[in-house]
Design a protein around this motif. Structure first.
Motif, mmCIF file in Angstrom:
data_model
loop_
_atom_site.group_PDB
_atom_site.id
_atom_site.type_symbol
_atom_site.label_atom_id
_atom_site.label_comp_id
_atom_site.label_asym_id
_atom_site.label_seq_id
_atom_site.Cartn_x
_atom_site.Cartn_y
_atom_site.Cartn_z
ATOM 1 N N GLY A 46 0.731 -1.234 0.117
ATOM 2 C CA GLY A 46 0.007 0.088 -0.072
ATOM 3 C C GLY A 46 0.904 1.268 -0.062
ATOM 4 N N SER A 95 3.282 1.385 -3.297
ATOM 5 C CA SER A 95 2.523 1.726 -4.356
ATOM 6 C C SER A 95 2.012 3.063 -4.364
ATOM 7 C CB SER A 95 1.491 0.746 -4.652
ATOM 8 O OG SER A 95 0.624 0.892 -3.730
ATOM 9 N N LEU A 96 1.866 3.615 -3.343
ATOM 10 C CA LEU A 96 1.269 5.054 -3.231
ATOM 11 C C LEU A 96 2.573 5.956 -3.618
ATOM 12 C CD1 LEU A 96 -0.636 7.544 -2.213
ATOM 13 C CD2 LEU A 96 0.274 6.879 -0.123
ATOM 14 N N SER A 97 3.684 5.693 -2.996
ATOM 15 C CA SER A 97 4.920 6.346 -2.931
ATOM 16 C C SER A 97 5.346 6.554 -4.689
ATOM 17 C CB SER A 97 6.030 5.785 -2.648
ATOM 18 O OG SER A 97 5.858 5.911 -0.944
ATOM 19 N N LEU A 149 2.671 8.431 -6.834
ATOM 20 C CA LEU A 149 2.809 9.691 -6.618
ATOM 21 C C LEU A 149 4.118 10.325 -7.440
ATOM 22 C CD1 LEU A 149 2.222 10.326 -2.833
ATOM 23 C CD2 LEU A 149 0.864 10.995 -4.781
ATOM 24 N N VAL A 187 -1.680 4.410 -7.537
ATOM 25 C CA VAL A 187 -2.623 4.983 -6.137
ATOM 26 C C VAL A 187 -3.813 4.005 -5.909
ATOM 27 C CG1 VAL A 187 -3.608 7.015 -5.443
ATOM 28 C CG2 VAL A 187 -1.460 7.428 -6.464
ATOM 29 N N SER A 189 -2.949 1.260 -4.026
ATOM 30 C CA SER A 189 -2.775 1.436 -2.603
ATOM 31 C C SER A 189 -3.928 1.737 -1.918
ATOM 32 C CB SER A 189 -2.031 3.238 -2.627
ATOM 33 O OG SER A 189 -1.682 3.245 -1.258
ATOM 34 N N GLY A 190 -4.951 2.080 -2.621
ATOM 35 C CA GLY A 190 -6.161 2.416 -1.992
ATOM 36 C C GLY A 190 -7.022 1.031 -1.593
#
Length: 191
Positions: free
Chosen positions: A41, A44-46, A49, A64, A67-68
């Protein structure tokens, strides 16, 4: 810095190794409730972005979104888990991360910068450092002890931390914080 692209044979070998390696690294780190989900999570968010920042909008939105999904699933996957992702879930996450990171590490079509792939590959390797280094350590440890690299054991980072005396929840939190710090520093340095 001038970048010399790989020929087709080396590129194919690298692609196969990257996809199978990262997919298995995510599967191998999935040894405790909530561990793989929280790591994937945040990673993958990093990466999402970062891709949004370099005008790779579709890949950024997909990462993103992953990540969610992971953070949403974490509600039922945290210790004690009501639901686990199993091998199927960790393989799907690992494959998607490997595939999307390869797509995002290609030549920058906007600036036509050939060194783009080298910089992006470094960022991807650092963002996924925790599962990758865990997998490398376990493989080398098994080979050093004359065991098959595919032989299961309890030498993963999470097993060693539990053997050191940390609880299940403390181990997951410690590894998550380590991963979050690495990802945050990577974004701060390369943003």
């Amino acid at each position: 810095a001038k970048f010399i692209p790989l020929n087709q044979s080396y590129s194919l070998i690298f692609t196969i190794l990257w996809i199978t390696g990262l997919t298995n690294a995510i599967n191998w780190i999935d040894g405790l409730d909530g561990l793989a989900c929280s790591l994937v999570g945040f990673s993958s968010l990093s990466l999402g972005l970062f891709f949004l920042n370099i005008n790779q909008a579709i890949l950024g939105i997909m990462l993103v979104s992953i990540s969610g999904i992971c953070f949403g699933f974490l509600i039922v996957n945290k210790y004690p888990a009501k639901l686990i992702m199993g091998d199927g879930g960790s393989y799907i996450l690992g494959f998607n991360l490997a595939f999307l990171s390869l797509l995002g590490s290609g030549k920058n079509l906007i600036t036509n910068d050939s060194s783009f792939i080298v910089q992006n590959l470094n960022i991807v390797l650092i963002i996924f450092a925790v599962p990758i280094l865990d997998m490398i350590y376990v493989i080398l440890y098994r080979l050093y002890n004359s065991l098959s690299p595919f032989y299961p054991d309890k030498n993963h980072l999470h097993h060693r931390l539990i053997n050191y005396g940390l609880s299940h929840q403390e181990t997951v939190t410690y590894i998550f914080i380590l991963n979050a710090v690495i990802c945050s520093l990577t974004l701060f340095i390369f943003w």
